[in-house]
Design a protein around this motif. Structure first.
Motif, mmCIF file in Angstrom:
data_model
loop_
_atom_site.group_PDB
_atom_site.id
_atom_site.type_symbol
_atom_site.label_atom_id
_atom_site.label_comp_id
_atom_site.label_asym_id
_atom_site.label_seq_id
_atom_site.Cartn_x
_atom_site.Cartn_y
_atom_site.Cartn_z
ATOM 1 N N GLN A 2 6.470 1.090 -2.070
ATOM 2 C CA GLN A 2 6.598 0.345 -1.055
ATOM 3 C C GLN A 2 6.695 -1.114 -1.892
ATOM 4 O O GLN A 2 7.363 -1.995 -1.157
ATOM 5 C CB GLN A 2 5.422 0.250 -0.165
ATOM 6 C CG GLN A 2 5.076 1.463 0.512
ATOM 7 C CD GLN A 2 6.383 1.762 1.519
ATOM 8 O OE1 GLN A 2 7.527 2.032 1.175
ATOM 9 N NE2 GLN A 2 5.958 1.776 2.712
ATOM 10 N N ASN B 245 -2.814 -5.594 6.937
ATOM 11 C CA ASN B 245 -1.652 -5.880 6.261
ATOM 12 C C ASN B 245 -1.286 -4.408 5.615
ATOM 13 O O ASN B 245 -0.219 -4.478 4.991
ATOM 14 C CB ASN B 245 -1.329 -7.078 5.660
ATOM 15 C CG ASN B 245 -1.369 -8.326 6.626
ATOM 16 O OD1 ASN B 245 -0.636 -8.190 7.758
ATOM 17 N ND2 ASN B 245 -2.339 -9.321 6.265
ATOM 18 N N TYR B 246 -2.438 -3.612 5.464
ATOM 19 C CA TYR B 246 -2.080 -2.304 4.677
ATOM 20 C C TYR B 246 -3.168 -1.331 5.352
ATOM 21 O O TYR B 246 -3.835 -1.692 6.345
ATOM 22 C CB TYR B 246 -2.543 -2.631 3.232
ATOM 23 C CG TYR B 246 -3.790 -3.270 3.109
ATOM 24 C CD1 TYR B 246 -4.889 -2.444 2.790
ATOM 25 C CD2 TYR B 246 -4.151 -4.621 3.151
ATOM 26 C CE1 TYR B 246 -6.279 -2.881 2.552
ATOM 27 C CE2 TYR B 246 -5.423 -5.144 2.909
ATOM 28 C CZ TYR B 246 -6.365 -4.093 2.668
ATOM 29 O OH TYR B 246 -7.637 -4.638 2.255
ATOM 30 N N ARG C 173 2.116 -0.059 4.692
ATOM 31 C CA ARG C 173 3.125 0.775 5.421
ATOM 32 C C ARG C 173 4.574 0.245 5.562
ATOM 33 O O ARG C 173 4.823 -0.901 5.303
ATOM 34 C CB ARG C 173 2.503 0.723 6.968
ATOM 35 C CG ARG C 173 0.986 1.648 7.018
ATOM 36 C CD ARG C 173 0.202 1.185 8.098
ATOM 37 N NE ARG C 173 0.168 -0.395 8.175
ATOM 38 C CZ ARG C 173 -0.938 -0.892 8.987
ATOM 39 N NH1 ARG C 173 -1.591 -0.281 9.811
ATOM 40 N NH2 ARG C 173 -0.935 -2.342 8.910
ATOM 41 N N GLU C 174 5.211 0.959 6.373
ATOM 42 C CA GLU C 174 6.758 0.664 6.488
ATOM 43 C C GLU C 174 6.876 -0.713 7.333
ATOM 44 O O GLU C 174 7.399 -1.636 7.125
ATOM 45 C CB GLU C 174 7.381 1.527 7.551
ATOM 46 C CG GLU C 174 8.008 2.837 6.602
ATOM 47 C CD GLU C 174 8.934 2.326 5.451
ATOM 48 O OE1 GLU C 174 9.820 1.422 5.553
ATOM 49 O OE2 GLU C 174 8.687 2.918 4.290
ATOM 50 N N GLU C 175 5.770 -0.746 8.259
ATOM 51 C CA GLU C 175 5.783 -2.015 9.298
ATOM 52 C C GLU C 175 5.300 -3.363 8.438
ATOM 53 O O GLU C 175 5.832 -4.182 8.567
ATOM 54 C CB GLU C 175 4.894 -1.861 10.465
ATOM 55 C CG GLU C 175 3.486 -1.315 10.377
ATOM 56 C CD GLU C 175 3.385 -0.015 10.398
ATOM 57 O OE1 GLU C 175 2.204 0.369 10.752
ATOM 58 O OE2 GLU C 175 4.288 0.854 9.969
ATOM 59 N N ASP C 176 4.438 -3.086 7.336
ATOM 60 C CA ASP C 176 3.984 -4.115 6.576
ATOM 61 C C ASP C 176 5.164 -4.524 5.700
ATOM 62 O O ASP C 176 5.267 -5.967 5.378
ATOM 63 C CB ASP C 176 2.662 -3.554 5.566
ATOM 64 C CG ASP C 176 1.667 -2.920 6.490
ATOM 65 O OD1 ASP C 176 1.322 -3.733 7.630
ATOM 66 O OD2 ASP C 176 0.970 -2.010 6.078
ATOM 67 N N ASP D 152 8.546 -4.610 6.320
ATOM 68 C CA ASP D 152 9.490 -4.848 7.272
ATOM 69 C C ASP D 152 8.929 -6.397 7.315
ATOM 70 O O ASP D 152 9.773 -7.312 7.732
ATOM 71 C CB ASP D 152 9.405 -4.100 8.420
ATOM 72 C CG ASP D 152 10.229 -2.812 7.884
ATOM 73 O OD1 ASP D 152 10.939 -2.627 6.975
ATOM 74 O OD2 ASP D 152 10.192 -2.028 8.959
ATOM 75 N N LYS D 153 7.443 -6.485 7.745
ATOM 76 C CA LYS D 153 7.116 -7.834 8.103
ATOM 77 C C LYS D 153 7.374 -8.892 6.844
ATOM 78 O O LYS D 153 7.734 -10.038 7.275
ATOM 79 C CB LYS D 153 5.646 -7.860 8.438
ATOM 80 C CG LYS D 153 5.004 -9.135 9.150
ATOM 81 C CD LYS D 153 3.623 -8.895 9.662
ATOM 82 C CE LYS D 153 3.107 -10.183 10.234
ATOM 83 N NZ LYS D 153 1.810 -10.164 10.641
ATOM 84 N N GLN E 298 11.096 -9.439 6.431
ATOM 85 C CA GLN E 298 11.453 -10.311 7.596
ATOM 86 C C GLN E 298 11.036 -11.860 7.425
ATOM 87 O O GLN E 298 11.732 -12.802 7.522
ATOM 88 C CB GLN E 298 11.306 -9.867 8.963
ATOM 89 C CG GLN E 298 11.810 -10.493 10.031
ATOM 90 C CD GLN E 298 11.501 -9.731 11.423
ATOM 91 O OE1 GLN E 298 10.664 -8.917 11.343
ATOM 92 N NE2 GLN E 298 12.003 -10.406 12.574
ATOM 93 N N THR E 299 9.589 -12.098 7.076
ATOM 94 C CA THR E 299 9.419 -13.284 7.257
ATOM 95 C C THR E 299 9.959 -14.170 5.978
ATOM 96 O O THR E 299 10.463 -15.361 6.065
ATOM 97 C CB THR E 299 7.716 -13.348 6.793
ATOM 98 O OG1 THR E 299 7.268 -12.647 7.848
ATOM 99 C CG2 THR E 299 7.150 -14.665 6.792
#
Length: 522
Positions: free
Chosen positions: A208, A424-425, A435-438, A440-441, A444-445
């Protein structure tokens, strides 16, 4: 190949490692298993390539070919296309078959034959363009080592066992994409890293984290002329970038011999042609091998706060990587030396993203001067990303990603991201994991350069100057959670209720004591 089939392949390969537990130490069987997987891959690739060349010939199965002229022709074609050559009797299937041929007339002893084959793979490339990529590639597979058995017979049995288990796995090279086996190989590297303790950081970056670095350096691009990792380990970071953008050339340098071999194997197993990668074996800071190049993407996970000898070799006066800053990184902390090296090799249109310990953000003295020069004079700092603690194998310290660009689109601010807080984890076993969403965030930020309450902040260069170029993330991202205000009237009423209950209990206890004829304890 479906995701399910890919997972099955990974499971089978990891199963071989589990079979050897208790027989060989983890660090040792890692080298043998990964090396033999690579040998099987080279063999199957040679077999398929040779069979394609034999389609119009009388003998169509390379294993049965004995014609010396045809063998020589296949050798020439193979060296050009594959970068190496294996004779039919040197293929993985042939050696494994001999290992199973234990009869009264035939011995199943294969150690000498296998050693000769591995040597010949390297020797077949001598004088060709691929010589450097195959030189000493199998040097970590010592078939005479007591680590795999105290006697010759015991060593032979272990090797035959490994080859037999690998022989039962169909790599299906003719049907699958090149990345499938390569990804399974990296899966194994990751599994070995998880159990390798402090040495894991030498050859593997968690997937990751690799993904974040790769996505950051490919921002706005779907094609890259080159990618470079000065401490490339097993090459996983370089290969991860290729999942985000089309990469023409891969460059890396690695100081540890075993890991250098692993990186070259990993490249080839991912279908990267030998002409498209240049992995060097040397100390990057003291003996850089690619200084004539500038790279469009630079990624790295250098050893944290490593010792180096820059001051002993007058690099400050002679080396353009360091001379303009006025100070050298301390000899007990090479973090900024690696950062300066990577910035020097970065192309004007490139992005550098590298993992560092938090100390690079705030330590003073020479490091403070270098940091200030990068920000104030060069204006190359683009972002600082704080990661959760205990996310790397072998160390629990919190880390950060520093992003540098020579030509910044937003050249009046720096993005600070704090992805280290809870939420955030997740925790997986003893490790923290993004995680994937972490991921991506974070990405993106960074790309949108936006301020998010208690997560990120876009700081002006003036603000950073006001903080004396200290980049400690809490100075910019306020994650303080205010406690709920206390209602004093409610609290007073609760205390009164507790006091009344206490007096009632005392009265009951006193009555019991009188009934028993004993003195009350109050």
């Amino acid at each position: 190949m479906s995701e399910e089939q890919k997972r099955l392949l990974e499971s089978k390969l990891w199963g071989i490692a589990n079979i050897l537990r208790g027989k060989i130490s983890a660090d040792d069987y890692r080298d043998y298993i990964l090396g033999f997987i690579f040998y099987k891959y080279l063999s199957e690739r040679q077999y398929l390539y040779a069979n394609n060349l034999l389609e119009t010939e009388t003998v169509k199965d390379y294993l049965n070919l004995t014609d010396p002229e045809l063998l020589e022709a296949i050798k020439e074609e193979s060296l050009q296309a594959l970068g190496y050559f294996l004779k039919p009797e040197e293929l993985f299937a042939s050696i494994t078959a001999k290992g199973n041929a234990s009869t009264e007339t035939d011995s199943n002893y294969i150690l000498e034959d296998l050693k000769a084959v591995l040597n010949h793979i390297e020797q077949s490339t001598m004088g060709t363009d691929s010589e450097e990529d195959f030189n000493d590639l199998f040097s970590d597979i010592d078939l005479s080592s007591n680590k795999i058995g105290r006697t010759v017979k015991a060593r032979n049995e272990v090797v035959v066992q490994i080859l037999n288990h690998l022989d039962s796995i169909d790599f299906r090279l003719e049907d699958i994409e090149s990345d499938v086996l390569g990804d399974a190989y990296e899966f194994l590297i990751g599994k070995f890293a998880a159990g390798a303790g402090k040495t894991a950081g030498e050859f593997y970056t968690p997937q990751q984290v690799s993904k974040i670095l790769a996505k950051v350096v490919t921002t706005g691009k779907d094609k890259l002329k080159s990618v470079y990792d000065p401490t490339c380990g097993s090459g996983s970071l370089l290969l991860r970038v290729a999942k985000e953008a089309e990469v023409s050339e891969y460059f890396g340098q690695e100081m540890t011999r075993t890991t250098y071999n692993l990186a070259r194997m990993n490249m080839i197993l991912h279908g990267i042609h030998y002409r498209r990668f240049n992995i060097a074996h040397e100390d990057t800071l003291m003996h850089p091998q690619h200084l004539d190049y500038k790279f469009e993407a630079v990624v790295a996970n250098p050893p944290f706060s490593a010792h180096w000898k820059g001051d002993e070799h007058s690099l400050f006066h002679a080396d353009e990587r360091f001379s303009q800053y006025g100070r050298l990184a301390p000899k007990t902390k090479a973090d900024f030396a690696f950062m300066q090296h990577m910035l020097y090799q970065l192309a004007d249109n490139g992005i550098m993203a590298s993992v560092f310990p938090h100390g690079v953000l705030f330590r003073g003295a020479a490091e403070g001067q270098i940091r200030q020069y990068m920000i104030k004079e060069m204006n190359v700092l683009d972002a600082v990303i704080g990661l959760p603690a205990n996310i790397f194998y072998g160390t629990s310290i919190p880390t950060c990603i520093v992003v540098l660009k020579k030509c910044r689109e937003q050249d009046d601010n720096v993005v600070f991201i704090d992805a280290s807080g809870e939420g955030n984890y997740i925790k997986v076993g003893n490790q923290n994991e993004l995680r994937e969403e972490d991921v991506d965030k974070i990405v993106q930020t960074y790309r949108e350069r936006k301020t998010i309450d208690k997560y990120s902040y876009v700081a002006s260069l003036a603000e950073i100057a006001e903080n004396d170029y200290n980049l400690n993330i809490p100075r910019y991202v306020d994650t303080f959670e205010e406690e709920a205000p206390v209602d004093l009237d409610t609290t007073a009423a609760e205390i009164q209720q507790l006091d009344a209950a206490l007096k009632s209990n005392d009265a009951v206890l006193k009555a019991f004591c009188e009934e028993l004829g004993i003195k009350a304890p109050f």
